[in-house]
Structure formats: structure tokens, C-alpha cells
Design a protein around this motif. Sequence first.
Motif, PDB file in Angstrom:
ATOM      1  N   ALA A   1      38.904  38.948  24.807  1.00 29.02           N
ATOM      2  CA  ALA A   1      38.790  40.005  23.801  1.00 29.02           C
ATOM      3  C   ALA A   1      38.081  41.251  24.337  1.00 29.02           C
ATOM      4  N   GLU A   2      38.012  41.404  25.653  1.00 31.07           N
ATOM      5  CA  GLU A   2      37.471  42.624  26.239  1.00 31.07           C
ATOM      6  C   GLU A   2      38.447  43.139  27.293  1.00 31.07           C
ATOM      7  N   GLY A   3      38.310  44.425  27.624  1.00 27.09           N
ATOM      8  CA  GLY A   3      39.093  44.961  28.720  1.00 27.09           C
ATOM      9  C   GLY A   3      38.532  44.534  30.065  1.00 27.09           C
ATOM     10  N   PRO A   4      39.343  44.545  31.117  1.00 26.47           N
ATOM     11  CA  PRO A   4      38.842  44.227  32.458  1.00 26.47           C
ATOM     12  C   PRO A   4      37.778  45.228  32.895  1.00 26.47           C
TER      13      PRO A   4
ATOM     14  N   LYS B   1      37.487  39.814  33.621  1.00 27.56           N
ATOM     15  CA  LYS B   1      37.839  40.028  32.213  1.00 27.56           C
ATOM     16  C   LYS B   1      37.342  38.865  31.367  1.00 27.56           C
TER      17      LYS B   1
ATOM     18  N   LEU C   1      41.207  45.851  44.794  1.00 30.15           N
ATOM     19  CA  LEU C   1      40.110  45.755  43.844  1.00 30.15           C
ATOM     20  C   LEU C   1      40.127  44.383  43.173  1.00 30.15           C
TER      21      LEU C   1
ATOM     22  N   TYR D   1      38.860  42.731  39.434  1.00 31.40           N
ATOM     23  CA  TYR D   1      38.381  42.982  38.089  1.00 31.40           C
ATOM     24  C   TYR D   1      38.037  41.644  37.450  1.00 31.40           C
TER      25      TYR D   1
ATOM     26  N   PHE E   1      48.734  44.631  39.684  1.00 31.69           N
ATOM     27  CA  PHE E   1      47.810  43.551  39.361  1.00 31.69           C
ATOM     28  C   PHE E   1      48.424  42.186  39.610  1.00 31.69           C
ATOM     29  N   GLY E   2      47.572  41.255  39.984  1.00 29.63           N
ATOM     30  CA  GLY E   2      47.966  39.861  40.042  1.00 29.63           C
ATOM     31  C   GLY E   2      47.957  39.249  38.649  1.00 29.63           C
ATOM     32  N   THR E   3      48.298  37.974  38.580  1.00 31.99           N
ATOM     33  CA  THR E   3      48.424  37.295  37.293  1.00 31.99           C
ATOM     34  C   THR E   3      47.105  36.726  36.786  1.00 31.99           C
ATOM     35  N   GLY E   4      46.085  36.770  37.608  1.00 33.96           N
ATOM     36  CA  GLY E   4      44.763  36.342  37.164  1.00 33.96           C
ATOM     37  C   GLY E   4      44.446  34.898  37.498  1.00 33.96           C
TER      38      GLY E   4
ATOM     39  N   PHE F   1      35.656  46.610  36.395  1.00 37.60           N
ATOM     40  CA  PHE F   1      35.692  46.654  37.848  1.00 37.60           C
ATOM     41  C   PHE F   1      34.553  45.841  38.443  1.00 37.60           C
TER      42      PHE F   1
ATOM     43  N   GLN G   1      49.475  54.290  40.982  1.00 37.40           N
ATOM     44  CA  GLN G   1      49.719  53.050  40.253  1.00 37.40           C
ATOM     45  C   GLN G   1      48.974  51.894  40.892  1.00 37.40           C
ATOM     46  N   PHE G   2      48.374  51.066  40.010  1.00 36.28           N
ATOM     47  CA  PHE G   2      47.738  49.835  40.440  1.00 36.28           C
ATOM     48  C   PHE G   2      48.713  48.690  40.199  1.00 36.28           C
TER      49      PHE G   2
ATOM     50  N   PHE H   1      41.139  39.282  38.059  1.00 30.69           N
ATOM     51  CA  PHE H   1      42.400  39.873  38.502  1.00 30.69           C
ATOM     52  C   PHE H   1      42.176  40.597  39.813  1.00 30.69           C
TER      53      PHE H   1
END
Lengths: 112, 114
Positions: free
Chosen positions: A41-44, A38, A34, A36, A102-105, A46, A99-100, A89
Motif C-alpha cells: 500500500a505504498e509506492g516504491p 516497496k 537501481l 527499490y 523494472f523487474g518483477t520483484g 529508492f 525510461q526505467f 524491485f
Amino acid sequence: DQQVKQNSPSLSVQEGRISILNCDYTNSMFDYFLWYKKYPAEGPTFLISISSIKDKNEDGRFTVFLNKSAKHLSLHIVPSQPGDSAVYFCAAMRNTGNQFYFGTGTSLTVIP
Amino acid sequence: DVKVTQSSRYLVKRTGEKVFLECVQDMDHENMFWYRQDPGLGLRLIYFSYDVKMKEKGDIPEGYSVSREKKERFSLILESASTNQTSMYLCASSIQRDIQETQYFGPGTRLLVL
């Protein structure tokens, strides 16, 4: 140990051009991927996903490519727009479990 | 539309304080997650829960605990806050993985520990 890696912390692209964000993974058991987006100040939120049975998935300006042999996926945004400026991400899931990983972005800046 | 809410957007606490971060989702999701996001480190999983009263450690559970007494609510507890727990905390939820599904995130809580 980071199983999902985004080696470019930042990327700048001119408006209208293509943005290509890359992601590598190490676990061959991952079968769903996936992206995402971001904003500060907001959540990621999809953006787009791809199953391991596919090598490409497209949704409007966004296309995700998966190269299983290289354990590599990429997100293409074309044409890029200033509103696309955000941190992206990539994430991966195993074929068992919830479990997901995640990369570091990658922080994308689209220059008007 | 899935809604994940977090009790606070910003929190300032002192070292040694006990801190509660609350997360509520309204989509009857089985799975709930707590992450922290730090520059250069991405999203790191602290704990997750796949059912009421069930919990699993993520990658960085030290210094944290969780509680899931009701399906819609997942709490993250910092037993004794420390300055290295200053971070952005993100809650997420998802359905049980019988199909490939995404996680839905709350807006995040930015915690500053002084």
C-alpha cells in the motif's frame, strides 16, 4: 519482452543473516541500475544505485554488485532486519532515454 | 524532499466508467510516468511524459490515455474501465537525465473495477 528479470519471487532469511537478491538483464545498453523497496500500500522508494562504470556500491547495510559480463546484479543486505521485509524491485536505464525498466520483484521476509 | 501525490488511494468504479487518476509532483521534474503493478508482473510502464503536452507510450498503453497540461501534473485516463484494469497504479517523476537520477514514486492508487 522482459528485459529485467528477477527469477526469485520470494526469499526468507533469518534476522541477522545476509539477504541476497538477484537480478538479470538482457539489454547491454543499460548503464545505470537501481534497487527499490516497496511496502504494501505504498509506492516504491529508492534504495541504492550503481553505474555501469562500477562493480560495487555500498550504503550502510546495503551493497549492490554489478557483473556486466554476466548481465547480473545483486543486492546484499547484511545484517538483515525484520523491517527489511518488503518487495524489492531492480530497475535499469539505457545510456539514452528516460525510461526505467523494472523487474518483477522479489518479496523478502526477514524472520525474527 | 520530493513529494509525489496521487489524488486517491482507493477507487471503486464500474465497468464502462471513465476514470481519471491524478498525479502531482512538487519538484519541477520534467519526466513523469504512470505504471501499474500486478502480482508476478512487477511494474509495467503505461505512459510517460518528458515535457508539458508531450507523451510517449510505454509497454501497455492500450485502454489508457494521458494528459500533461502543466509540468507538475500528469493524469491517467481510463476511457472505459474494464475489470482487467483492476490494479495498483503508481505515478513517478524524475528530472531530465543529464545525470543519473532516480524516480520518485507516489503512494499509489488501488483501483477496483467491478
